[in-house]
Write an enzyme that holds these catalytic residues in place. Structure first.
Site, PDB file in Angstrom:
ATOM      1  N   ARG A   1       0.818  -1.212   0.000  1.00 40.45           N
ATOM      2  CA  ARG A   1       0.000   0.000   0.000  1.00 40.45           C
ATOM      3  C   ARG A   1       0.855   1.267   0.000  1.00 40.45           C
ATOM      4  O   ARG A   1       0.431   2.303  -0.497  1.00 40.45           O
ATOM      5  CB  ARG A   1      -1.010  -0.037   1.142  1.00 40.45           C
TER       6      ARG A   1
ATOM      7  N   GLU B   1       5.196  -9.905  14.096  1.00 39.39           N
ATOM      8  CA  GLU B   1       4.508 -10.526  15.230  1.00 39.39           C
ATOM      9  C   GLU B   1       4.673 -12.049  15.220  1.00 39.39           C
ATOM     10  O   GLU B   1       4.678 -12.689  16.248  1.00 39.39           O
ATOM     11  CB  GLU B   1       3.021 -10.184  15.186  1.00 39.39           C
TER      12      GLU B   1
END
Length: 187
Positions: A70, A107
């Site tokens: 993006r 993560e």
């Protein structure tokens, strides 16, 4: 600009309303902030780009670096508005020429990103862009990578900040100002 800056008022509300929230994606408990709805709204998209470039209007910006994927959409638009070049910061193995690479934590593990070794000339003034700053690992790695090839990273800009995750703090700790348009509580 030394702190995180953010929009307020009606423009912030309109931009925030243009962002779709998808609950429990990509895993339970996560509220995914989807900017594709903002990108599909011509007024919101244009306003977001205008607000992201406004602090640097009239300044000499050599390159805008966008983080895959993006950040490419936003970065191309920002580079056009600033009359700057564009540098894609890509996932490992996606660039065809000689690259510089950095590993960073996610993560759920490790990943790597890279840029072309010749994407920035030493001392060029660069703004980093992505759609969202969360834990800051990707943006932090991108700043380090750009500096490794000689960039003077002037700022990191994002449409969305998730302040509870403190990613903007990591970027500011590198001496890079952060500019966001809206924030959402949670992650």
């Amino acid at each position: 600009m030394t702190a995180t800056t953010e929009l307020s008022g009606s423009t912030a509300r309109i931009l925030k309303d243009a962002i779709r929230t998808i609950p429990d994606y990509p895993k339970p408990g996560v509220a995914f902030r989807d900017i594709t709805t903002l990108l599909g709204d011509a007024w919101a998209f244009r306003r977001a780009v205008d607000e992201l470039v406004q602090p640097w209007a009239g300044a000499k910006i050599d390159k805008v670096a966008g983080i895959e994927a993006r950040g490419f959409i936003l970065g191309g638009a920002l580079a056009h508005q600033l009359s700057s070049g564009f540098v894609p910061v890509r996932k490992k193995g996606k660039l065809p020429h000689e690259t510089v690479r950095i590993a960073y934590s996610l993560e759920y593990g490790l990943d790597e990103m890279e840029v072309h070794k010749d994407a920035v000339k030493p001392g060029e003034r660069v703004i980093l862009v992505d759609d969202l700053i969360a834990t800051g690992g990707t943006a932090e790695a991108a700043v380090r990578l750009l500096r490794e090839i000689g960039a003077d990273v002037l700022a990191a800009v994002f449409i969305i900040d998730l302040p509870e995750l403190k990613g903007a703090d990591k970027i500011r700790a590198l001496g890079v100002p952060v500019h966001t348009l809206v924030s959402f509580e949670g992650h």
